[in-house]
Design an enzyme around this catalytic site. Structure first.
Site, short mmCIF file in Angstrom:
data_model
loop_
_atom_site.label_atom_id
_atom_site.label_comp_id
_atom_site.label_asym_id
_atom_site.label_seq_id
_atom_site.Cartn_x
_atom_site.Cartn_y
_atom_site.Cartn_z
N ARG A 167 0.85 -1.20 0.00
CA ARG A 167 0.00 0.00 0.00
C ARG A 167 0.88 1.25 0.00
NH1 ARG A 167 -5.28 -1.47 1.76
NH2 ARG A 167 -5.60 -3.53 0.84
N ALA A 170 4.05 9.20 10.01
CA ALA A 170 4.02 10.21 8.95
C ALA A 170 4.16 11.61 9.55
CB ALA A 170 2.73 10.10 8.15
N THR A 181 -0.60 -3.41 9.54
CA THR A 181 0.67 -2.87 9.09
C THR A 181 1.81 -3.68 9.69
OG1 THR A 181 -0.30 -0.64 8.97
CG2 THR A 181 2.10 -0.81 8.99
N GLN A 183 4.40 7.45 2.23
CA GLN A 183 4.45 6.35 3.20
C GLN A 183 4.13 5.03 2.52
OE1 GLN A 183 3.12 6.53 7.58
NE2 GLN A 183 1.35 5.67 6.57
N HIS A 199 -32.15 35.85 -5.04
CA HIS A 199 -30.98 36.11 -4.19
C HIS A 199 -30.50 37.54 -4.40
CE1 HIS A 199 -30.67 31.88 -3.02
NE2 HIS A 199 -30.93 31.58 -4.28
N HIS A 216 -33.89 40.20 -0.38
CA HIS A 216 -33.82 38.91 0.33
C HIS A 216 -32.80 38.98 1.47
CE1 HIS A 216 -33.12 34.66 1.13
NE2 HIS A 216 -31.85 34.80 0.74
N HIS A 242 -24.77 37.37 2.96
CA HIS A 242 -24.70 35.92 2.72
C HIS A 242 -24.93 35.52 1.26
CE1 HIS A 242 -29.15 36.06 2.86
NE2 HIS A 242 -29.11 34.88 2.25
N ASP A 243 -25.49 36.37 0.42
CA ASP A 243 -25.68 36.04 -1.00
C ASP A 243 -25.05 37.06 -1.93
OD1 ASP A 243 -26.91 33.59 -1.06
OD2 ASP A 243 -28.94 34.39 -0.86
#
Length: 676
Positions: free
Chosen positions: A357, A403, A436, A455, A587, A591, A625-626
């Site tokens: 792996r 890691a 492992t 790894q 939007h 609004h 927000h819009d």
């Protein structure tokens, strides 16, 4: 062992070799006459089986002669002149005699040794009998009986060149040496990289479930362990009287007379294995000529392996050159991200060191985390190449696992027993069910900084990663860092181009609010009075569209006070936000105001629910927000491959709204939520 006739009392005795079957009546009669004629059964046994003209006749004492018809008797002597076959027949017919002897005279240690020897005898077969065991010419010495030498060489070249474990090849060479020097049996011991133990090789064709037999590489144990320590050939003429090796050869030592032990050593000094050749008691010992023959074959074999490894190194270099060409092409062509390049790196690295792996982690310096989105689940495509599955991004701290250690220190880690390593994080194994067994973890450096970690898990063949794997991996890591660096630069330039296109489009549409509108609002920032129903949730803002900037300032002052923000910046902010909304059906700015008013009502009724900074953030988040919503959803953006979809891979519009908010707050208006 006591006399045979004294062991039969009270037993149902099988017939002595050569005698007639013992009926119950005959057995009873024999028991009744035992005291008067103690030697009758034994005399009959002797007369039938131990005449001087029988093959295998053995004189145990020179005082005995079959011609005299007499046998010396004493309390401590057995019958003399017994053949080996006759003794075996008698014990087989009367097994309780052996049972009694073992029970009364044999210790536990001896029994354990016998058991170990018996197990070994069942599954250790002479190499010369391999043809009957395996029934395959290609795996035995008789493949060399053919006259077509070129065909044999081609077969061997393909077999040896394609393997990554030389043990089966060494085992076949050991069998050839055993045949050449006339050894009665042989063993091959291997030693793993970094290990302090030698392991008896158990060929796959024996199909044995025997336990793994190991001895520490040291003095005072076995012959092979000593040779593993000194790495020198050793010839022993009389093993039974050699006090240096109390354990002999480890198995069946009581039968061994002479031992010839030869190490397989590579040019760099690494020990590949140890061949142990033996001759049993009664056979002549090995000679110096035998030692020279064995050493010659081993030396030439070592040179052959060295040449094979050199050819494999050249082949790997060619593969590396091909990889670099493909990686360069990917860097030039694939500008949308580094996933394709990382996939290519992982695939090549996995085959380079023969790992089961592979994982590739990049470092996020802003959070000190490792992250990856490509996962190796052991799948391959139709061409046998590894497949890596793209999933949700996995992140973990650089303080976690091997890691993380490599990412922090920039040091390579080669662990042959991860579960004994305190740096190893077992949680992922428990989560996935994967076990492992070995790890090779390498940092990817750029400008002397760790930018990634590769790894490798579980060396194929069940062995540990070697020093050769480390050296090869280090050379490859340099090219990885260069490929990643150029890929990152290319990706950065590509993103910058798309960001520029977005900014140009935004600038063309989002102009600064007119200066007159800004001055008018600054002169009269608040409405003379709030509209009817303003403090109710169902307030409808449509009739008051022109007053919405003033109503927003009114809500901010009501919640946080008139001195909480710089008024000039607050006026410019709300006008810029209004200008930043496009005239789309839903939007839009109306609004945004409605959502903000709802939040205002909630915070006004619950002033202590959130801290001050969070209340400010909620109000400003609602009004922004819009921002710059284009009227299309994320799916449409992604399907049409708009510049925004290239710039933001996930949550396209939401990410854009957030960036627009930061641009207005920090760039255009320089409005801070901190107290003035």
């Amino acid at each position: 062992m006591s006399c045979p006739e004294k062991q039969v009392s009270g037993r149902r005795v099988a017939p002595l070799p050569g005698g007639r079957p013992a009926t119950p009546q005959a057995q009873t009669l024999a028991q009744a006459q035992e005291q008067e004629q103690p030697d009758e059964i034994a005399n009959q046994f002797h007369e039938n089986h131990y005449t001087s003209d029988r093959p295998g006749y053995i004189f145990a004492d020179e005082r005995f002669s079959s011609k005299s018809g007499s046998r010396p008797r004493s309390a401590n002597t057995n019958y003399y002149g017994i053949t080996m076959n006759g003794a075996k027949e008698f014990i087989a017919a009367n097994p309780f005699i052996m049972d009694n002897y073992v029970e009364e005279n044999v210790g536990i240690d001896t029994l354990e040794l016998w058991l170990k020897q018996k197990k070994a005898a069942l599954d250790r077969k002479s190499f010369l009998e391999l043809d009957e065991l395996q029934k395959q010419d290609t795996a035995t010495l008789n493949r060399f009986q053919y006259v077509n030498v070129q065909k044999i060489q081609e077969t061997l070249s393909h077999e040896v060149f394609d393997v990554h474990d030389f043990t089966p090849f060494l085992y076949e060479v050991a069998g050839s040496i055993a045949s050449a020097v006339g050894a009665e049996d042989f063993s091959l011991y291997t030693i793993e990289a970094g290990s302090k133990e030698i392991t008896l090789h158990q060929p796959a064709f024996l199909e044995t479930d025997r336990e793994r037999l190991c001895w520490p590489v040291s003095e005072g144990t076995t012959v092979s362990a000593y040779v593993g320590l000194t790495k020198k050939t050793l010839l022993i003429a009389d093993l039974q009287n050699d006090e240096r090796f109390p354990q002999g050869v480890g198995l069946d030592s009581v039968k061994i007379n002479s031992v010839l032990c030869v190490p397989f050593i590579q040019a760099n000094g690494d020990l590949l294995g140890i061949i142990e050749l033996v001759r049993t008691l009664g056979s002549p010992g090995f000679t110096i000529e035998n030692q020279q023959t064995a050493t010659t074959i081993v030396c030439w074999t070592g040179l052959a392996i060295q040449n094979i490894q050199a050819c494999k190194a050249l082949s790997k270099q060619q593969e590396l050159n091909d990889f670099l060409l493909e990686a360069s092409q990917i860097v030039l062509d694939d500008k949308e991200g580094s996933d394709t390049l990382i996939n290519h790196i992982m695939s090549y690295t996995k085959n380079l060191v023969q790992a089961d792996r592979c994982s590739f982690f990049l470092i996020d310096p802003s959070t000190d985390q490792l992250f990856c989105s490509l996962f190796d689940e052991g799948q391959v495509d139709q061409h046998g190449r590894p497949l890596f599955v793209k999933k949700n991004e996995l992140r973990f701290s650089m303080n976690t696992g091997i890691a993380g250690f490599v990412a922090r220190t920039g040091q390579l880690v080669n662990s042959s027993n991860p579960y004994e390593d305190t740096r190893f994080n077992r949680e992922l194994d428990l989560l996935t069910g994967f076990t492992t067994n070995s790890i090779l973890c390498m940092p990817i450096l750029s400008n002397n900084k760790v930018v990634g970690v590769v790894q490798m898990l579980n060396k194929r063949g069940g062995t540990a990663f070697t020093n050769t794997d480390e050296s090869t991996f280090k050379s490859f890591a340099v090219y990885c860092s260069l490929a990643l660096l150029y890929s990152k630069l290319s990706q950065t330039m590509y993103e910058a181009k798309n960001r520029l296109e977005v900014q140009e489009e935004k600038i063309r549409y989002h102009l600064h609010p007119p200066e007159e509108s800004y001055k008018n609002l600054l002169a009269s920032p608040l409405p003379k009075k709030n509209p009817k129903g303003f403090f109710r949730y169902e307030f409808y803002c449509m009739p008051h569209m022109e007053k919405l900037p003033k109503l927003f300032i009114s809500m901010v002052h009501t919640l946080f006070g008139p001195d909480c923000f710089d008024l000039s910046k607050l006026c410019r902010f709300i006008l810029t936000v209004k200008q930043g909304y496009r005239d789309v059906p839903y939007h839009n700015f109306k609004h945004a105001f409605t959502v903000t008013h709802c939040m205002f009502r909630f915070l006004h009724e619950n002033p202590t629910t959130f801290p001050l900074m969070e209340r400010k953030a909620l109000i400003f988040a609602c009004i922004c927000h819009d921002l710059d919503h284009q009227g299309y959803n994320n799916m449409f953006m992604k399907t049409m491959k708009t510049p925004l979809s290239v710039l933001y891979a996930e949550s396209i519009m939401e990410s854009h709204h957030y960036q627009e908010t930061l641009f207005i707050l920090q760039g255009l208006c320089r409005l801070s939520l901190e107290p003035v």
